[in-house]
Design an enzyme around this catalytic site. Structure first.
Site, PDB file in Angstrom:
ATOM      1  N   GLN A  25      30.202  -6.179 -21.155  1.00 29.34           N
ATOM      2  CA  GLN A  25      30.133  -4.963 -20.358  1.00 29.34           C
ATOM      3  C   GLN A  25      30.640  -5.130 -18.929  1.00 29.34           C
ATOM      4  OE1 GLN A  25      25.867  -4.136 -21.829  1.00 29.34           O
ATOM      5  NE2 GLN A  25      26.688  -2.105 -21.449  1.00 29.34           N
ATOM      6  N   ARG A  82      19.484 -11.573 -15.039  1.00 29.00           N
ATOM      7  CA  ARG A  82      19.674 -11.716 -16.475  1.00 29.00           C
ATOM      8  C   ARG A  82      21.135 -11.473 -16.821  1.00 29.00           C
ATOM      9  NH1 ARG A  82      18.267  -7.779 -21.382  1.00 29.00           N
ATOM     10  NH2 ARG A  82      19.071  -9.158 -23.000  1.00 29.00           N
ATOM     11  N   HIS A 127      24.507 -11.155 -26.802  1.00 23.47           N
ATOM     12  CA  HIS A 127      24.361  -9.740 -26.480  1.00 23.47           C
ATOM     13  C   HIS A 127      25.472  -8.974 -27.186  1.00 23.47           C
ATOM     14  CE1 HIS A 127      22.473  -6.906 -23.336  1.00 23.47           C
ATOM     15  NE2 HIS A 127      23.184  -6.155 -24.156  1.00 23.47           N
ATOM     16  N   ASN A 171      19.718 -10.225 -27.970  1.00 23.27           N
ATOM     17  CA  ASN A 171      19.350  -8.965 -27.336  1.00 23.27           C
ATOM     18  C   ASN A 171      19.317  -7.838 -28.356  1.00 23.27           C
ATOM     19  OD1 ASN A 171      19.126  -7.164 -24.792  1.00 23.27           O
ATOM     20  ND2 ASN A 171      20.781  -6.220 -25.976  1.00 23.27           N
ATOM     21  N   GLU A 172      18.211  -7.130 -28.405  1.00 29.82           N
ATOM     22  CA  GLU A 172      18.053  -5.922 -29.206  1.00 29.82           C
ATOM     23  C   GLU A 172      18.636  -6.053 -30.620  1.00 29.82           C
ATOM     24  OE1 GLU A 172      19.484  -2.489 -27.108  1.00 29.82           O
ATOM     25  OE2 GLU A 172      17.994  -2.672 -25.527  1.00 29.82           O
ATOM     26  N   ASN A 334      12.863  -4.367 -23.896  1.00 30.17           N
ATOM     27  CA  ASN A 334      13.799  -3.389 -23.336  1.00 30.17           C
ATOM     28  C   ASN A 334      13.261  -1.999 -23.651  1.00 30.17           C
ATOM     29  OD1 ASN A 334      15.330  -5.638 -22.819  1.00 30.17           O
ATOM     30  ND2 ASN A 334      17.029  -5.084 -24.154  1.00 30.17           N
ATOM     31  N   TYR A 336      13.396   2.326 -22.443  1.00 34.93           N
ATOM     32  CA  TYR A 336      14.031   3.371 -21.646  1.00 34.93           C
ATOM     33  C   TYR A 336      13.344   4.724 -21.766  1.00 34.93           C
ATOM     34  CZ  TYR A 336      17.994   0.205 -20.954  1.00 34.93           C
ATOM     35  OH  TYR A 336      18.780  -0.870 -20.591  1.00 34.93           O
ATOM     36  N   GLU A 402      14.878  -5.099 -19.760  1.00 38.08           N
ATOM     37  CA  GLU A 402      15.762  -3.978 -19.420  1.00 38.08           C
ATOM     38  C   GLU A 402      14.921  -2.727 -19.225  1.00 38.08           C
ATOM     39  OE1 GLU A 402      19.089  -2.981 -21.934  1.00 38.08           O
ATOM     40  OE2 GLU A 402      19.608  -5.081 -22.268  1.00 38.08           O
ATOM     41  N   TRP A 453      18.112  -2.334 -15.488  1.00 34.21           N
ATOM     42  CA  TRP A 453      19.436  -2.145 -16.063  1.00 34.21           C
ATOM     43  C   TRP A 453      20.068  -0.966 -15.337  1.00 34.21           C
ATOM     44  CZ3 TRP A 453      22.137  -5.119 -19.447  1.00 34.21           C
ATOM     45  CH2 TRP A 453      23.378  -4.612 -19.837  1.00 34.21           C
ATOM     46  N   GLU A 460      29.759   1.040 -21.089  1.00 37.51           N
ATOM     47  CA  GLU A 460      28.514   1.380 -21.771  1.00 37.51           C
ATOM     48  C   GLU A 460      28.761   1.606 -23.264  1.00 37.51           C
ATOM     49  OE1 GLU A 460      24.740   1.531 -22.450  1.00 37.51           O
ATOM     50  OE2 GLU A 460      25.566   0.940 -20.512  1.00 37.51           O
ATOM     51  N   TRP A 461      29.261   0.554 -23.920  1.00 32.83           N
ATOM     52  CA  TRP A 461      29.449   0.532 -25.374  1.00 32.83           C
ATOM     53  C   TRP A 461      30.232   1.758 -25.850  1.00 32.83           C
ATOM     54  CZ3 TRP A 461      28.865  -4.298 -25.968  1.00 32.83           C
ATOM     55  CH2 TRP A 461      27.819  -4.998 -25.353  1.00 32.83           C
TER      56      TRP A 461
END
Length: 502
Positions: A25, A82, A127, A171-172, A334, A336, A402, A453, A460-461
């Protein structure tokens, strides 16, 4: 006390305050100095995969501007950062016996520069940017990846572990499995047939490899759990005594609230969602060593109804269960947003989130929405999730790895007040961190750190550069990728300096 009322107080003296990023990213330098292609390089270069038709070829150019990033962090007063390592930059062929010296040198310089500025590196091994060469040999759908990931982890522990004391293996994994190997929105872009049917996307299957009705995401979850465990055991056996670090995994989770708290079916739907999202990976590592009972029974029944001879959810052997269970030193979280849950019925079927879970997820229309369609601002959800994790998994040390808020980016905007006065993000950070403080002070949650984050606007993907999470604005039209602090950077700095709230 009113749930919306902020409290005063402070976090522990050794609390980790940091920001987080990921290699694909922000780094750019996608084909420089011996780096090979990752699945995200290939995916982003494929027409139609990214909303604004962009990619991470340059991104924030942190491969060349890492010293600028470290100075930004120093100004923020963070004590940790991180970052993630690019597997294909370090081991271009996937072979740990053939490392890329330039890649090793880059991360050595970054880690050393962080430490020179009193910033502790928190390093994520994976990631989502799997080397494309490994994917073409089976990748996460092959048991061979477990040994490959163990070799990669061993290489990184050996190369950087004398200075890195906080490691995250993956990650995730839930997001990587579902969006990469179920829905097909993320690299490597595989969509399972049941997802395609569920989302009326059968036309999408023409150019996608479908290994079975819908097993890829579950196959991947199995190998990711075994790979994580292999890396943890490698560190525990060969490095812990001399490096004295900690290793764990970062799991993402929304909080799930019953749509109608007085309705037992809605209450059950919320628990079922948590078990099949957070619990999918948390229960094997922090709980019994196996997938949650409800998840196993539910998918087995669904598979039987489809006429399959066995469940689409793979089974672990007794040895594998013992191998996975307890492979953590902290709980990386993580988080949100929050969702309301209710049971699937004939009136809401079009809102179904997952073809194997008879639960639908909806926002409360009164909630404030951020720049991402999925991100609603519900601060109290974080506190409830922290309490749930603490109660469900034996009060582990928790690090929020995150948490952040997006804005929708106007491509014609400049770095004026329109993009720098991010009042919504300021309020998000203050309210979510205050809810975390309530979880510590009032609920006894053992919270050890918080990573915002993100440090910078980045790729952003699937959304490309249309969504911005950075507390620093990045001008991607500027060849120098100028970074400018937003108002939220000052707000976050104030919280860090106070170690909480006055």
């Amino acid at each position: 006390m009113d749930e919306k009322e902020a409290i005063s107080g402070h976090f522990r003296d050794d609390f980790l305050w940091g920001t987080a990023t990921a290699s694909y990213q922000i780094e750019g330098g996608w084909n420089e100095d011996g780096k090979s292609q990752s699945v995200w390089d290939k995916h982003a270069h494929t027409e139609g995969k990214i909303d604004d038709q962009t990619n991470g070829d340059i991104a924030c150019d942190s491969y060349h501007k890492y010293k600028d990033d470290v100075q930004i962090m120093k100004n923020l007063k963070v004590n940790s950062y991180r970052l993630s390592l690019s597997w294909s930059r370090l081991l271009p062929t996937g072979d740990s016996s053939a490392p890329n010296a330039a890649g090793v040198a880059y991360y050595n310089k970054l880690i050393d520069n962080l430490l020179e500025n009193n910033i502790k590196p928190c390093v994520t091994l994976y990631h989502w940017d799997l080397p494309q060469c490994l994917h073409e040999n089976g990748g996460w759908q092959s048991d061979d990846i477990v040994e490959k990931f163990k070799e990669y982890a061993n290489f990184c522990f050996n190369a950087f572990g004398d200075r890195v004391k906080l490691w995250i293996t993956i990650n995730e994994p839930h997001v990587n499995a579902t969006l990469g190997y179920g829905l097909g929105h993320h690299a490597p872009g595989i969509m399972g047939r049941k997802y395609a049917v569920c989302f009326r996307r059968l036309d999408y299957l023409k150019n996608i490899y479908i290994p079975d009705p819908m097993n890829a995401c579950y196959m991947v979850s199995r190998t990711m759990l075994l790979a994580h465990a292999a890396a943890w055991h490698e560190y525990d056996t060969n490095y812990r005594s001399k490096q004295n670090g900690m290793v764990s995994i970062s799991l993402n989770s929304d909080w799930a609230e019953p749509k109608d708290a007085s309705n037992p079916k809605d209450a059950a739907a919320a628990i079922e969602y948590l078990q099949c999202s957070l619990g999918w990976f948390a229960n094997p590592i922090f709980g019994s060593g196996d997938f949650p009972v409800y998840m196993r029974e539910h998918i087995a029944q669904k598979s039987k109804e489809e006429g399959l001879s066995k469940s689409r959810l793979p089974e672990f052997s007794e040895e594998e269960i013992k191998y996975i269970k307890g492979t953590y030193d902290f709980f990386g979280l993580n988080h949100y947003t929050t969702r309301l849950c209710e049971q699937l019925n004939e009136h809401n079927e079009m809102h179904k989130f997952h073809p194997d879970l008879d639960v639908i997820l909806l926002p409360d229309p009164t909630w404030d929405r951020a720049g991402s369609l999925w991100l609603y601002i519900v601060p109290w959800g974080l506190r409830r999730l922290l309490k749930y994790i603490s109660k469900t998994y034996g009060n582990p040390k928790i690090i929020i790895t995150e948490n952040g808020c997006s804005t929708k980016h106007d491509p014609n905007a400049t770095s004026g007040l329109a993009v720098l006065e991010d009042t919504q993000r300021c309020n998000y950070l203050k309210s979510y961190i205050n809810e975390a403080l309530k979880a510590v002070v009032q609920d006894g949650v053992d919270l050890r750190g918080y990573f915002a984050w993100s440090l910078l606007d980045n790729f952003e993907w699937k959304a490309g550069y249309t969504e911005r999470f950075g507390i620093h604005y990045v001008d991607f039209k500027d060849p120098e990728r100028k970074r400018t602090p937003r108002k939220s950077a000052a707000v976050f700095r104030e919280i860090i300096v106070e170690n909480g709230f006055k």
